[in-house]
Design a protein around this motif. Structure first.
Motif, PDB file in Angstrom:
ATOM      1  N   SER A  34      50.346  18.454 -36.006  1.00  0.00           N
ATOM      2  CA  SER A  34      51.091  18.702 -34.768  1.00  0.00           C
ATOM      3  C   SER A  34      50.379  18.082 -33.562  1.00  0.00           C
ATOM      4  O   SER A  34      51.033  17.582 -32.641  1.00  0.00           O
ATOM      5  CB  SER A  34      51.291  20.200 -34.540  1.00  0.00           C
ATOM      6  N   GLU A  35      49.040  18.085 -33.579  1.00  0.00           N
ATOM      7  CA  GLU A  35      48.295  17.487 -32.482  1.00  0.00           C
ATOM      8  C   GLU A  35      48.394  15.967 -32.517  1.00  0.00           C
ATOM      9  O   GLU A  35      48.570  15.325 -31.477  1.00  0.00           O
ATOM     10  CB  GLU A  35      46.832  17.927 -32.546  1.00  0.00           C
ATOM     11  N   LYS A  38      51.723  14.964 -31.273  1.00  0.00           N
ATOM     12  CA  LYS A  38      51.766  15.100 -29.809  1.00  0.00           C
ATOM     13  C   LYS A  38      51.142  13.866 -29.148  1.00  0.00           C
ATOM     14  O   LYS A  38      51.686  13.324 -28.187  1.00  0.00           O
ATOM     15  CB  LYS A  38      51.040  16.373 -29.386  1.00  0.00           C
ATOM     16  N   ASP A  99      48.246  19.691 -23.448  1.00  0.00           N
ATOM     17  CA  ASP A  99      49.388  19.573 -24.354  1.00  0.00           C
ATOM     18  C   ASP A  99      48.936  19.434 -25.806  1.00  0.00           C
ATOM     19  O   ASP A  99      49.529  20.032 -26.707  1.00  0.00           O
ATOM     20  CB  ASP A  99      50.280  18.390 -23.969  1.00  0.00           C
ATOM     21  N   ALA A 102      47.660  22.785 -27.064  1.00  0.00           N
ATOM     22  CA  ALA A 102      48.728  23.765 -27.263  1.00  0.00           C
ATOM     23  C   ALA A 102      49.720  23.360 -28.351  1.00  0.00           C
ATOM     24  O   ALA A 102      50.546  24.176 -28.766  1.00  0.00           O
ATOM     25  CB  ALA A 102      49.485  23.968 -25.944  1.00  0.00           C
ATOM     26  N   ALA A 103      49.630  22.146 -28.841  1.00  0.00           N
ATOM     27  CA  ALA A 103      50.647  21.593 -29.741  1.00  0.00           C
ATOM     28  C   ALA A 103      50.867  22.404 -31.004  1.00  0.00           C
ATOM     29  O   ALA A 103      51.987  22.508 -31.493  1.00  0.00           O
ATOM     30  CB  ALA A 103      50.301  20.150 -30.120  1.00  0.00           C
ATOM     31  N   ASP A 104      49.799  23.002 -31.553  1.00  0.00           N
ATOM     32  CA  ASP A 104      49.964  23.754 -32.802  1.00  0.00           C
ATOM     33  C   ASP A 104      50.199  25.240 -32.559  1.00  0.00           C
ATOM     34  O   ASP A 104      50.237  26.026 -33.497  1.00  0.00           O
ATOM     35  CB  ASP A 104      48.763  23.535 -33.727  1.00  0.00           C
ATOM     36  N   GLY A 105      50.363  25.630 -31.291  1.00  0.00           N
ATOM     37  CA  GLY A 105      50.678  27.013 -30.976  1.00  0.00           C
ATOM     38  C   GLY A 105      49.476  27.936 -30.895  1.00  0.00           C
ATOM     39  O   GLY A 105      49.626  29.118 -30.609  1.00  0.00           O
ATOM     40  N   ARG A 137      51.608  25.748 -21.676  1.00  0.00           N
ATOM     41  CA  ARG A 137      51.968  26.973 -22.390  1.00  0.00           C
ATOM     42  C   ARG A 137      53.493  27.098 -22.470  1.00  0.00           C
ATOM     43  O   ARG A 137      54.047  27.394 -23.535  1.00  0.00           O
ATOM     44  CB  ARG A 137      51.375  28.186 -21.675  1.00  0.00           C
ATOM     45  N   ARG A 139      55.757  24.717 -22.305  1.00  0.00           N
ATOM     46  CA  ARG A 139      56.355  23.677 -23.155  1.00  0.00           C
ATOM     47  C   ARG A 139      56.145  23.932 -24.641  1.00  0.00           C
ATOM     48  O   ARG A 139      56.898  23.428 -25.459  1.00  0.00           O
ATOM     49  CB  ARG A 139      55.765  22.305 -22.797  1.00  0.00           C
ATOM     50  N   HIS A 140      55.123  24.689 -24.996  1.00  0.00           N
ATOM     51  CA  HIS A 140      54.771  24.853 -26.406  1.00  0.00           C
ATOM     52  C   HIS A 140      54.967  26.253 -26.955  1.00  0.00           C
ATOM     53  O   HIS A 140      54.537  26.545 -28.052  1.00  0.00           O
ATOM     54  CB  HIS A 140      53.326  24.389 -26.625  1.00  0.00           C
ATOM     55  N   SER A 142      56.771  29.336 -28.738  1.00  0.00           N
ATOM     56  CA  SER A 142      57.752  29.431 -29.826  1.00  0.00           C
ATOM     57  C   SER A 142      58.356  30.828 -29.828  1.00  0.00           C
ATOM     58  O   SER A 142      57.801  31.759 -29.269  1.00  0.00           O
ATOM     59  CB  SER A 142      57.095  29.117 -31.171  1.00  0.00           C
TER      60      SER A 142
END
Length: 143
Positions: A34-35, A38, A99, A102-105, A137, A139-140, A142
């Motif tokens: 995920s990173e 991104k 970003d 935060a990409a993997d939550g 936060r 934007r990412h 879930s």
């Protein structure tokens, strides 16, 4: 520590942005898909990378990995960033780093420490940093 080759091509501002994103991803010694996605999406879609040679990403990644294998590698990386990244892109660099983190939550301790170091090294105003972090936060998040 290896001295940089004075005849080598210096890092471009875009290389510096990529290097910081890769550094955040690698900070916990686990490059997550995920990173990496991104980072790839940022390079493919953001205006700051419009004229960037995407083939440079592998060279920049190897530079980051080589530096991370050295005792003072993080300091050396920040030295390269300060030498080659225009100040007007400092907040952009921090936003891209946030970003990626935060990409993997999940924000891991190593990522948080590196983000703190980036804030310090790039002299990002605390209020500006908080706004950038809040945007990442948002934007990412879930469901």
């Amino acid at each position: 520590m290896n001295q940089p080759d004075p005849d080598a091509h210096p890092l471009s501002p875009q290389d510096c942005l990529v290097a910081l994103m890769i550094a955040v991803s690698a900070s916990d010694e686990n490059l997550r898909t995920s990173e990496l996605v991104k980072i790839q999406n940022a390079v493919n879609h953001l205006p700051v990378f419009a004229d960037y040679d995407i083939d440079r990403m592998n060279v920049v990644a190897q530079t980051v990995f080589d530096l991370f294998s050295e005792e003072d590698g993080l300091d050396a990386l920040f030295g390269l960033i300060r030498e080659n990244l225009p100040e007007k892109l400092f907040e952009t660099a921090y936003a891209l780093a946030c970003d990626v983190a935060a990409a993997d939550g999940t924000l891991r301790e190593a990522e948080l420490r590196l983000l703190e170091e980036i804030r310090y090294e790039l002299d990002i105003d605390r209020l500006h940093a908080a706004a950038i972090e809040r945007g990442a936060r948002a934007r990412h998040i879930s469901l």
